[in-house]
Design an enzyme around this catalytic site. Structure first.
Site, PDB file in Angstrom:
ATOM      1  N   SER A 112      27.761-110.320 -66.965  1.00  0.00           N
ATOM      2  CA  SER A 112      26.389-110.123 -67.400  1.00  0.00           C
ATOM      3  C   SER A 112      26.361-109.517 -68.802  1.00  0.00           C
ATOM      4  O   SER A 112      26.990-110.033 -69.726  1.00  0.00           O
ATOM      5  CB  SER A 112      25.635-109.260 -66.381  1.00  0.00           C
ATOM      6  N   GLU A 235      26.286-118.889 -68.315  1.00  0.00           N
ATOM      7  CA  GLU A 235      25.467-118.672 -67.119  1.00  0.00           C
ATOM      8  C   GLU A 235      24.431-117.620 -67.457  1.00  0.00           C
ATOM      9  O   GLU A 235      24.504-116.966 -68.492  1.00  0.00           O
ATOM     10  CB  GLU A 235      26.343-118.231 -65.935  1.00  0.00           C
ATOM     11  N   HIS A 303      26.297-114.589 -61.670  1.00  0.00           N
ATOM     12  CA  HIS A 303      25.594-113.481 -61.027  1.00  0.00           C
ATOM     13  C   HIS A 303      25.440-113.649 -59.515  1.00  0.00           C
ATOM     14  O   HIS A 303      24.960-112.743 -58.845  1.00  0.00           O
ATOM     15  CB  HIS A 303      24.200-113.334 -61.634  1.00  0.00           C
TER      16      HIS A 303
END
Length: 334
Positions: A112, A235, A303
């Site tokens: 992230s 992503e 995630h």
């Protein structure tokens, strides 16, 4: 390129909070995560901002950098893992002790917002970093998903000198959102599916991470230059289709899709399609506008749960005919 040593039973894993204060807002999940890794034989070393919060972050920029530097400089800590992401990890980059990592390479892992640190460390040192689980966010999950995430963690980080690794698609996955402090049941699972859009075999350096985070280091000395033949991992999570279109268009405008040899598109956690019924893959294909670019879509280094570990800077091979992806060169020191 610098390869970190593998983890061994009994090694110390230091954890830090480079942005959001997960040890404060999710104390039950935090304790569960610590207990899980300790049950696997590791010793946990708390960063200095554990239990601290400054509203949206764990501490000041300087305090967060000092927390990470202390773990980097500790010779007994062999792996440094983030507790979670957030929004502001990029603020630490000018203050990190990159020379210490060159002298004493160790595993740096997270995902992230931590993309900024993983990319920045790799760009400044050549040290392979690892896009993979965060302590609270990943190892605080319930079985069986947490065990599946740990299996990838063990396979990729605890086997020294391995020069090849074949990824296996998890049979099921989830992005269900349940309150972390009250969760007592396994999340609903969906049948898994990886899409291989392309032909032949593509081999290249894996680079990337969370798309939205990379925008915060793009054009800086902390973003590795995209090289011809690279495999781009991207992503994101909990964003709307309009933001994803903008981010993917940014890559196109920068010539990224003309440079890389393939894209690995991770699952998007809780994607908001704004009623269009379209997916991030649909958006990417529209942005490409017919440009031939091999894509592996739905990869589980993202995630969602479970999460597969991906070494950034390492070499991967995608066989679109056999629908497989594997690492082909060592990512850990012998």
């Amino acid at each position: 390129m610098i390869l970190p040593p593998a983890l061994k039973p009994g090694d110390k894993i230091g954890f830090f909070s480079p942005s959001a204060p997960a040890t404060v807002f999710a104390p039950k999940r935090f304790e569960r995560a610590k207990h899980f890794l300790e049950s696997k034989g590791f010793q946990l070393v708390a960063g200095s901002l554990t239990g601290c919060a400054d509203h949206y972050r764990s501490g000041s920029i300087q305090a967060r950098a000092a927390e990470l530097n202390a773990l980097i400089r500790d010779p007994e800590v062999r792996c440094v893992i983030s507790t979670i992401g957030g929004n502001n990890s990029n603020a630490l980059l000018p203050y990190l002790d990159f020379d210490a990592l060159k002298r004493d390479p160790k595993i740096i892992i997270g995902y992230s917002d931590v993309t900024a640190l993983l990319m920045g460390i790799y760009a400044q040192t050549g040290l392979i970093t690892f896009y993979g689980p965060a302590l609270v966010a990943s190892f605080g999950e319930l079985p069986p998903l947490v065990e599946q995430t740990y299996d990838s963690f063990f396979d990729l980080l605890c086997c020294p000198g391995t020069s090849s690794y074949q990824y296996q698609m998890p049979p099921a996955w989830t992005d269900e959102m349940i309150d972390w402090e009250t969760q007592s049941e396994v999340k609903r699972l969906s049948q898994n599916n990886w899409q291989f859009l392309g032909d032949g075999v593509i081999k290249g350096r894996v680079i990337g991470g969370t798309l939205n985070t990379m925008a915060g280091i793009w054009g800086s000395p902390y973003m590795p230059a995209i090289q011809p033949g690279d495999i781009l991992l991207i992503e994101d999570c909990m964003l709307g289709i309009e933001t994803i279109e903008r981010s993917l268009t940014h890559l196109k405008l920068c010539g990224v899709f003309e440079t890389v040899s393939a894209v690995v598109l991770g699952k998007h956690e809780l994607f908001n399609d704004r009623g269009t019924g379209r997916t991030p893959l649909d958006v990417l294909l529209e942005v490409l506008n017919g440009q031939p670019l091999p894509i592996l879509a739905g990869f589980d280094s993202c995630h969602t749960h479970p999460m597969l570990v991906t070494p950034l800077g390492a070499t991967a091979e995608i066989d679109f005919d056999r629908e497989s992806i594997r690492l082909t060169d060592p990512w850990l020191a012998k």
